[in-house]
Design a protein around this motif. Sequence first.
Motif, mmCIF file in Angstrom:
data_model
loop_
_atom_site.group_PDB
_atom_site.id
_atom_site.type_symbol
_atom_site.label_atom_id
_atom_site.label_comp_id
_atom_site.label_asym_id
_atom_site.label_seq_id
_atom_site.Cartn_x
_atom_site.Cartn_y
_atom_site.Cartn_z
ATOM 1 N N LEU A 2 55.276 39.788 -10.081
ATOM 2 C CA LEU A 2 54.386 38.836 -9.427
ATOM 3 C C LEU A 2 53.812 37.846 -10.430
ATOM 4 O O LEU A 2 53.475 38.208 -11.554
ATOM 5 C CB LEU A 2 53.243 39.581 -8.740
ATOM 6 C CG LEU A 2 53.616 40.554 -7.631
ATOM 7 C CD1 LEU A 2 52.382 41.295 -7.139
ATOM 8 C CD2 LEU A 2 54.288 39.828 -6.487
ATOM 9 N N SER A 3 53.667 36.604 -9.985
ATOM 10 C CA SER A 3 53.064 35.587 -10.850
ATOM 11 C C SER A 3 51.567 35.861 -10.971
ATOM 12 O O SER A 3 50.963 36.514 -10.105
ATOM 13 C CB SER A 3 53.290 34.196 -10.258
ATOM 14 O OG SER A 3 52.452 34.003 -9.131
ATOM 15 N N PRO A 4 50.923 35.340 -12.025
ATOM 16 C CA PRO A 4 49.476 35.517 -12.176
ATOM 17 C C PRO A 4 48.687 34.980 -10.973
ATOM 18 O O PRO A 4 47.693 35.578 -10.562
ATOM 19 C CB PRO A 4 49.145 34.742 -13.455
ATOM 20 C CG PRO A 4 50.423 34.750 -14.232
ATOM 21 C CD PRO A 4 51.518 34.696 -13.199
ATOM 22 N N LEU A 5 49.143 33.873 -10.394
ATOM 23 C CA LEU A 5 48.458 33.301 -9.242
ATOM 24 C C LEU A 5 48.584 34.207 -8.007
ATOM 25 O O LEU A 5 47.611 34.404 -7.273
ATOM 26 C CB LEU A 5 49.023 31.904 -8.946
ATOM 27 C CG LEU A 5 48.116 30.932 -8.213
ATOM 28 C CD1 LEU A 5 46.770 30.790 -8.887
ATOM 29 C CD2 LEU A 5 48.794 29.586 -8.088
ATOM 30 N N THR A 6 49.752 34.796 -7.817
ATOM 31 C CA THR A 6 49.950 35.730 -6.706
ATOM 32 C C THR A 6 49.067 36.961 -6.893
ATOM 33 O O THR A 6 48.417 37.427 -5.946
ATOM 34 C CB THR A 6 51.437 36.143 -6.602
ATOM 35 O OG1 THR A 6 52.216 34.965 -6.385
ATOM 36 C CG2 THR A 6 51.666 37.114 -5.465
ATOM 37 N N ILE A 23 34.020 36.752 2.847
ATOM 38 C CA ILE A 23 35.002 36.018 2.026
ATOM 39 C C ILE A 23 36.375 36.166 2.656
ATOM 40 O O ILE A 23 37.101 35.189 2.830
ATOM 41 C CB ILE A 23 34.996 36.516 0.561
ATOM 42 C CG1 ILE A 23 33.710 36.095 -0.144
ATOM 43 C CG2 ILE A 23 36.216 35.988 -0.198
ATOM 44 C CD1 ILE A 23 33.553 36.658 -1.553
ATOM 45 N N TRP A 24 36.731 37.387 3.014
ATOM 46 C CA TRP A 24 38.040 37.633 3.621
ATOM 47 C C TRP A 24 38.203 36.839 4.914
ATOM 48 O O TRP A 24 39.256 36.259 5.168
ATOM 49 C CB TRP A 24 38.215 39.132 3.863
ATOM 50 C CG TRP A 24 39.539 39.486 4.430
ATOM 51 C CD1 TRP A 24 40.720 39.601 3.751
ATOM 52 C CD2 TRP A 24 39.847 39.753 5.795
ATOM 53 N NE1 TRP A 24 41.728 39.931 4.618
ATOM 54 C CE2 TRP A 24 41.220 40.033 5.877
ATOM 55 C CE3 TRP A 24 39.074 39.792 6.957
ATOM 56 C CZ2 TRP A 24 41.847 40.337 7.071
ATOM 57 C CZ3 TRP A 24 39.701 40.095 8.145
ATOM 58 C CH2 TRP A 24 41.070 40.365 8.195
ATOM 59 N N LEU A 25 37.162 36.761 5.732
ATOM 60 C CA LEU A 25 37.227 36.024 6.994
ATOM 61 C C LEU A 25 37.455 34.526 6.794
ATOM 62 O O LEU A 25 38.080 33.876 7.626
ATOM 63 C CB LEU A 25 35.946 36.231 7.807
ATOM 64 C CG LEU A 25 35.789 37.580 8.474
ATOM 65 C CD1 LEU A 25 34.384 37.733 9.036
ATOM 66 C CD2 LEU A 25 36.827 37.757 9.563
ATOM 67 N N ALA A 26 36.961 33.979 5.686
ATOM 68 C CA ALA A 26 37.133 32.551 5.407
ATOM 69 C C ALA A 26 38.546 32.213 4.931
ATOM 70 O O ALA A 26 38.939 31.062 4.914
ATOM 71 C CB ALA A 26 36.102 32.078 4.385
ATOM 72 N N ARG A 27 39.313 33.223 4.529
ATOM 73 C CA ARG A 27 40.710 33.062 4.091
ATOM 74 C C ARG A 27 40.906 32.109 2.907
ATOM 75 O O ARG A 27 41.759 31.236 2.931
ATOM 76 C CB ARG A 27 41.590 32.597 5.242
ATOM 77 C CG ARG A 27 41.687 33.542 6.416
ATOM 78 C CD ARG A 27 42.495 34.780 6.019
ATOM 79 N NE ARG A 27 42.937 35.521 7.184
ATOM 80 C CZ ARG A 27 42.325 36.595 7.672
ATOM 81 N NH1 ARG A 27 41.239 37.046 7.109
ATOM 82 N NH2 ARG A 27 42.806 37.231 8.713
ATOM 83 N N PRO A 28 40.131 32.285 1.831
ATOM 84 C CA PRO A 28 40.345 31.414 0.672
ATOM 85 C C PRO A 28 41.674 31.728 -0.013
ATOM 86 O O PRO A 28 42.167 32.859 0.041
ATOM 87 C CB PRO A 28 39.174 31.753 -0.247
ATOM 88 C CG PRO A 28 38.826 33.164 0.111
ATOM 89 C CD PRO A 28 39.110 33.292 1.587
ATOM 90 N N LYS A 29 42.236 30.710 -0.629
ATOM 91 C CA LYS A 29 43.472 30.878 -1.395
ATOM 92 C C LYS A 29 43.305 30.149 -2.725
ATOM 93 O O LYS A 29 42.900 28.984 -2.757
ATOM 94 C CB LYS A 29 44.657 30.305 -0.632
ATOM 95 C CG LYS A 29 45.971 30.486 -1.372
ATOM 96 C CD LYS A 29 47.145 29.960 -0.594
ATOM 97 C CE LYS A 29 48.423 30.224 -1.377
ATOM 98 N NZ LYS A 29 49.587 29.676 -0.708
ATOM 99 N N ILE A 30 43.618 30.839 -3.804
ATOM 100 C CA ILE A 30 43.545 30.225 -5.126
ATOM 101 C C ILE A 30 44.816 29.407 -5.331
ATOM 102 O O ILE A 30 45.922 29.933 -5.255
ATOM 103 C CB ILE A 30 43.393 31.290 -6.226
ATOM 104 C CG1 ILE A 30 42.116 32.087 -5.991
ATOM 105 C CG2 ILE A 30 43.392 30.648 -7.614
ATOM 106 C CD1 ILE A 30 42.021 33.359 -6.789
ATOM 107 N N LEU A 31 44.638 28.116 -5.569
ATOM 108 C CA LEU A 31 45.772 27.214 -5.782
ATOM 109 C C LEU A 31 46.074 27.022 -7.261
ATOM 110 O O LEU A 31 47.215 26.767 -7.634
ATOM 111 C CB LEU A 31 45.489 25.846 -5.151
ATOM 112 C CG LEU A 31 45.203 25.828 -3.648
ATOM 113 C CD1 LEU A 31 44.889 24.412 -3.201
ATOM 114 C CD2 LEU A 31 46.379 26.397 -2.868
#
Length: 159
Positions: A2-6, A23-31
């Motif tokens: 897995l990549s560091p971002l994944t 936090i989980w409900l807001a569904r953030p994703k690190i780009l």
Amino acid sequence: MLSPLTKANLYLNAFGFFKVPFIWLARPKILHLDSQRVEVKIPLKRRAKNHLNSMYFGVLAVGADVAGGFMAMSKAQESGKQVSLAFKAVEGQFLKRPEADVHFICEDGGVIDEMLEQTFSSGERVNQKVKITAICPSLHGNEPMAEFYLTLSLKQKGA
């Protein structure tokens, strides 16, 4: 492998689900995540909207929290030392209605590095403001929709 971002996104999802469900409900994703900068996206979906069809200010606060906090958490983990992390204060300016997916950007990696060095050398709690800018790149490019200053508080555990 897995990549560091994944890996970062898997950790963020697990942390949100088990520790801070909002936090989980807001569904953030690190780009983007490197030593100086983190960029987190929160999609504008039904759960995140207010009555004006823009992002609810509570969700904007979650995005600022994740952007500032995740960088500090990842740097603390890299150090191999146990660190207590909290936010002691928040200042926010809402400049324009975010009517699309919002990206939260924190470029204060150097500030966080200095804070960690201070708490490791002194054993004392260190407080410092970090800046998070919220943008809607699909509608307004890099024009800020909101700016947050969160007072990050770090202390080495057991010191």
